[in-house]
Write a protein that holds these residues in place. Structure first.
Motif, short mmCIF file in Angstrom:
data_model
loop_
_atom_site.label_atom_id
_atom_site.label_comp_id
_atom_site.label_asym_id
_atom_site.label_seq_id
_atom_site.Cartn_x
_atom_site.Cartn_y
_atom_site.Cartn_z
N ASP A 67 -2.08 8.47 -4.75
CA ASP A 67 -1.18 8.97 -5.79
C ASP A 67 -0.71 7.83 -6.68
OD1 ASP A 67 -1.17 11.61 -4.74
OD2 ASP A 67 0.21 10.94 -3.17
N PRO A 68 -1.54 7.37 -7.62
CA PRO A 68 -1.12 6.25 -8.46
C PRO A 68 -0.06 6.65 -9.49
CG PRO A 68 -3.27 7.03 -9.14
CD PRO A 68 -2.91 7.78 -7.91
N ASP A 69 0.02 7.94 -9.85
CA ASP A 69 1.01 8.41 -10.81
C ASP A 69 2.33 8.69 -10.12
OD1 ASP A 69 -0.99 8.31 -12.74
OD2 ASP A 69 -1.61 10.37 -12.31
N ARG A 70 3.32 9.06 -10.90
CA ARG A 70 4.62 9.38 -10.32
C ARG A 70 4.54 10.66 -9.50
NH1 ARG A 70 9.53 7.94 -14.41
NH2 ARG A 70 8.85 5.85 -14.87
N MET A 71 5.19 10.64 -8.35
CA MET A 71 5.16 11.77 -7.43
C MET A 71 6.11 12.87 -7.91
SD MET A 71 5.98 11.67 -3.36
CE MET A 71 4.70 10.51 -3.00
N VAL A 72 5.66 14.12 -7.84
CA VAL A 72 6.48 15.28 -8.19
C VAL A 72 6.35 16.27 -7.04
CG1 VAL A 72 6.83 17.16 -9.81
CG2 VAL A 72 6.11 14.94 -10.65
N LEU A 73 7.47 16.59 -6.39
CA LEU A 73 7.47 17.52 -5.26
C LEU A 73 8.54 18.58 -5.46
CD1 LEU A 73 7.24 15.09 -2.22
CD2 LEU A 73 5.42 16.47 -3.17
N ARG A 74 8.29 19.75 -4.90
CA ARG A 74 9.28 20.83 -4.92
C ARG A 74 9.95 20.85 -3.56
NH1 ARG A 74 10.56 25.62 -7.58
NH2 ARG A 74 10.77 27.37 -6.15
N LYS A 75 11.24 20.48 -3.54
CA LYS A 75 11.99 20.36 -2.29
C LYS A 75 13.34 21.05 -2.41
CE LYS A 75 11.62 16.56 0.13
NZ LYS A 75 10.74 16.99 1.20
N TYR A 76 14.03 21.20 -1.28
CA TYR A 76 15.31 21.88 -1.25
C TYR A 76 16.44 20.96 -1.71
CZ TYR A 76 19.24 24.61 0.44
OH TYR A 76 20.40 25.33 0.51
N LEU A 91 0.81 -1.21 0.00
CA LEU A 91 0.00 0.00 0.00
C LEU A 91 0.85 1.27 0.00
CD1 LEU A 91 -2.88 1.02 0.05
CD2 LEU A 91 -2.77 1.00 2.53
N ARG A 92 1.95 1.28 0.75
CA ARG A 92 2.80 2.46 0.84
C ARG A 92 4.25 2.09 0.52
NH1 ARG A 92 0.50 6.87 2.74
NH2 ARG A 92 2.49 7.79 3.21
N PRO A 93 4.60 1.98 -0.75
CA PRO A 93 5.96 1.59 -1.11
C PRO A 93 6.96 2.72 -0.89
CG PRO A 93 4.71 2.13 -3.06
CD PRO A 93 3.75 2.18 -1.92
N ILE A 94 8.21 2.35 -0.73
CA ILE A 94 9.29 3.32 -0.61
C ILE A 94 9.65 3.79 -2.01
CG2 ILE A 94 11.69 3.64 0.07
CD1 ILE A 94 11.23 1.49 2.18
N VAL A 95 9.74 5.12 -2.19
CA VAL A 95 10.10 5.69 -3.49
C VAL A 95 11.28 6.63 -3.31
CG1 VAL A 95 7.79 5.51 -4.47
CG2 VAL A 95 8.44 7.58 -3.27
N ARG A 96 12.06 6.79 -4.36
CA ARG A 96 13.20 7.71 -4.36
C ARG A 96 12.85 8.90 -5.25
NH1 ARG A 96 18.59 7.20 -3.16
NH2 ARG A 96 18.22 4.99 -2.73
N LEU A 97 13.02 10.11 -4.70
CA LEU A 97 12.78 11.33 -5.45
C LEU A 97 14.13 11.89 -5.89
CD1 LEU A 97 10.19 12.97 -3.04
CD2 LEU A 97 9.71 11.69 -5.12
N ARG A 106 11.44 14.47 -8.91
CA ARG A 106 10.53 13.52 -9.54
C ARG A 106 10.83 12.10 -9.05
NH1 ARG A 106 7.83 16.20 -13.43
NH2 ARG A 106 8.89 17.92 -14.45
N GLU A 107 9.78 11.30 -9.00
CA GLU A 107 9.90 9.93 -8.54
C GLU A 107 10.63 9.07 -9.57
OE1 GLU A 107 7.00 6.12 -7.77
OE2 GLU A 107 6.17 8.13 -7.58
N GLU A 108 11.58 8.27 -9.08
CA GLU A 108 12.27 7.30 -9.92
C GLU A 108 11.61 5.95 -9.74
OE1 GLU A 108 16.26 6.84 -8.69
OE2 GLU A 108 17.00 8.20 -10.19
#
Length: 54
Positions: A31-40, A6-12, A51-53
């Motif tokens: 969030d079934p699609d690839r995750m996109v976040l704005r981070k430092y 249900l909650r897999p580990i992803v690398r951004l 972006r999610e790999e």
């Protein structure tokens, strides 16, 4: 076992090309699609899009 499905580990990975990455978990249900976040990005010293790999 349900936790990993249900909650897999992803690398951004940073789109600035610095090689910086964050590791987090995401909800496949919300969030079934690839995750996109704005981070430092500490190498670029600014906030950039990560972006999610897979």
């Amino acid at each position: 076992m349900a936790r990993n499905e249900l909650r897999p580990i992803v690398r951004l990975r940073s789109t600035a090309g610095t090689g910086t990455s964050y590791v987090t978990r995401k909800s496949r249900r919300n969030d079934p699609d690839r995750m996109v976040l704005r981070k430092y990005d500490p190498v670029a010293r600014q906030h950039v899009v990560f972006r999610e790999e897979r």
